[in-house]
Write a protein that holds these residues in place. Structure first.
Motif, short mmCIF file in Angstrom:
data_model
loop_
_atom_site.label_atom_id
_atom_site.label_comp_id
_atom_site.label_asym_id
_atom_site.label_seq_id
_atom_site.Cartn_x
_atom_site.Cartn_y
_atom_site.Cartn_z
N ILE A 1 33.28 37.69 14.01
CA ILE A 1 32.37 38.75 13.58
C ILE A 1 31.92 38.45 12.16
O ILE A 1 32.73 38.06 11.32
N GLY A 2 30.63 38.67 11.87
CA GLY A 2 30.16 38.45 10.51
C GLY A 2 28.74 38.92 10.31
O GLY A 2 28.14 39.56 11.16
N GLY A 3 28.21 38.57 9.15
CA GLY A 3 26.83 38.91 8.80
C GLY A 3 25.87 37.85 9.28
O GLY A 3 26.25 36.91 9.99
N LYS A 4 24.62 37.96 8.85
CA LYS A 4 23.59 37.05 9.36
C LYS A 4 23.83 35.60 8.97
O LYS A 4 23.38 34.69 9.66
N ASN A 5 24.56 35.36 7.90
CA ASN A 5 24.82 33.99 7.46
C ASN A 5 26.15 33.43 7.97
O ASN A 5 26.55 32.34 7.56
N LYS A 6 26.82 34.15 8.83
CA LYS A 6 28.11 33.69 9.36
C LYS A 6 27.92 32.40 10.16
O LYS A 6 27.08 32.32 11.04
N SER A 7 28.71 31.41 9.83
CA SER A 7 28.59 30.11 10.51
C SER A 7 29.68 30.00 11.58
O SER A 7 30.53 30.86 11.74
N PHE A 8 29.64 28.89 12.29
CA PHE A 8 30.62 28.59 13.33
C PHE A 8 31.79 27.77 12.79
O PHE A 8 32.59 27.27 13.56
N LYS A 9 31.90 27.65 11.48
CA LYS A 9 32.91 26.79 10.87
C LYS A 9 34.33 27.13 11.34
O LYS A 9 35.10 26.24 11.68
N GLN A 10 34.67 28.40 11.42
CA GLN A 10 36.03 28.80 11.80
C GLN A 10 36.32 28.54 13.28
O GLN A 10 37.47 28.39 13.66
N ASP B 1 35.49 24.13 17.01
CA ASP B 1 36.10 23.31 18.07
C ASP B 1 36.67 24.15 19.21
O ASP B 1 37.43 23.64 20.02
N VAL B 2 36.32 25.41 19.29
CA VAL B 2 36.88 26.31 20.29
C VAL B 2 35.89 26.51 21.43
O VAL B 2 34.72 26.82 21.21
N GLU B 3 36.37 26.31 22.65
CA GLU B 3 35.53 26.54 23.83
C GLU B 3 35.23 28.03 23.98
O GLU B 3 36.03 28.87 23.60
N ASN B 4 34.09 28.33 24.56
CA ASN B 4 33.68 29.72 24.82
C ASN B 4 33.76 30.57 23.56
O ASN B 4 34.26 31.69 23.59
N SER B 5 33.27 30.04 22.44
CA SER B 5 33.30 30.79 21.20
C SER B 5 31.90 31.27 20.83
O SER B 5 30.91 30.60 21.09
N PHE B 6 31.88 32.45 20.22
CA PHE B 6 30.63 33.10 19.86
C PHE B 6 30.76 33.74 18.49
O PHE B 6 31.84 34.12 18.08
N VAL B 7 29.62 33.88 17.82
CA VAL B 7 29.55 34.65 16.59
C VAL B 7 28.75 35.90 16.90
O VAL B 7 27.63 35.81 17.43
N ALA B 8 29.33 37.05 16.61
CA ALA B 8 28.61 38.32 16.72
C ALA B 8 28.16 38.66 15.31
O ALA B 8 28.97 39.01 14.46
N ALA B 9 26.86 38.50 15.05
CA ALA B 9 26.33 38.60 13.70
C ALA B 9 25.56 39.89 13.48
O ALA B 9 24.71 40.27 14.29
N ASP B 10 25.87 40.53 12.38
CA ASP B 10 25.14 41.72 11.96
C ASP B 10 23.87 41.27 11.22
O ASP B 10 23.78 40.13 10.76
N GLU B 11 22.93 42.14 11.11
CA GLU B 11 21.70 41.92 10.34
C GLU B 11 20.79 40.85 10.94
O GLU B 11 20.01 40.23 10.23
N ILE B 12 20.92 40.59 12.25
CA ILE B 12 19.95 39.75 12.93
C ILE B 12 19.40 40.53 14.13
O ILE B 12 20.10 41.37 14.69
N GLY C 1 21.49 30.39 20.63
CA GLY C 1 22.71 29.64 20.93
C GLY C 1 23.85 30.59 21.23
O GLY C 1 23.72 31.51 22.04
N ASN C 2 24.96 30.38 20.57
CA ASN C 2 26.14 31.23 20.75
C ASN C 2 26.25 32.29 19.66
O ASN C 2 27.33 32.82 19.42
N LYS C 3 25.15 32.59 19.00
CA LYS C 3 25.12 33.64 17.98
C LYS C 3 24.43 34.86 18.59
O LYS C 3 23.27 34.80 18.98
N ARG D 1 32.17 46.14 10.78
CA ARG D 1 31.65 45.26 11.83
C ARG D 1 32.70 45.02 12.91
O ARG D 1 32.42 45.09 14.10
N GLU D 2 33.93 44.72 12.48
CA GLU D 2 35.00 44.46 13.44
C GLU D 2 35.34 45.71 14.24
O GLU D 2 35.56 45.64 15.45
N VAL D 3 35.38 46.87 13.59
CA VAL D 3 35.67 48.12 14.29
C VAL D 3 34.57 48.44 15.29
O VAL D 3 34.86 48.85 16.42
N PHE D 4 33.32 48.24 14.90
CA PHE D 4 32.21 48.48 15.83
C PHE D 4 32.35 47.61 17.07
O PHE D 4 32.31 48.10 18.19
#
Length: 133
Positions: free
Chosen positions: A93-102, A105-116, A121-123, A62-65
């Motif tokens: 970067i994560g799978g469909k269940n990846k949360s924003f926990k990490q 509190d970061v501005e301009n943050s996004f989760v790039a989720a696989d399997e969705i 929102g920011n996913k 996922r990260e390499v992609f």
């Protein structure tokens, strides 16, 4: 290993980076010299992982992609999250269940989720980054 050995190793790693075999990601704060240890080291694309590795972790793929799709952009290692793009956008970067926990509190943050298929929102679906190639 002596200093000369490390310099030779880093020089060869830089040659492989320029030949698009490896991708070296260095922290911006550590400088741009090729003699600075990279924070992350990947094979340059997912095809190389499948060709050279007996087994491949899905998280690494996922990260390499993601990294290979935005390779022409300014990408750095993030203190929170996986990458910082253009010095502004933090991406985890994560799978469909990846949360924003990490990166909660970061501005301009996004989760790039696989399997969705559809983002919200920011996913963002990871596959959409393939259109940047």
């Amino acid at each position: 290993m002596g200093i000369k050995d490390y310099q030779t190793l880093y020089r060869y790693m830089e040659y492989l980076n320029r030949g698009r075999i490896l991708s070296l990601i260095r922290a911006k704060s550590r400088g741009d010299s090729i003699f600075v240890k990279p924070q992350k080291l990947y094979l340059a694309n997912t095809n190389l992982h499948h060709a050279y590795c007996d087994s491949v972790e899905v998280g690494t793929l996922r990260e390499v992609f993601f990294m290979s799709m935005i390779a022409d952009e300014n990408i750095e290692v993030a203190s929170k999250g996986d990458f910082v793009v253009d010095g502004k956008y933090v991406v985890e970067i994560g799978g469909k269940n990846k949360s924003f926990k990490q990166i909660k509190d970061v501005e301009n943050s996004f989760v790039a989720a696989d399997e969705i298929e559809v983002g919200f929102g920011n996913k963002i679906p990871l596959w959409l980054f393939g259109f940047l190639y």
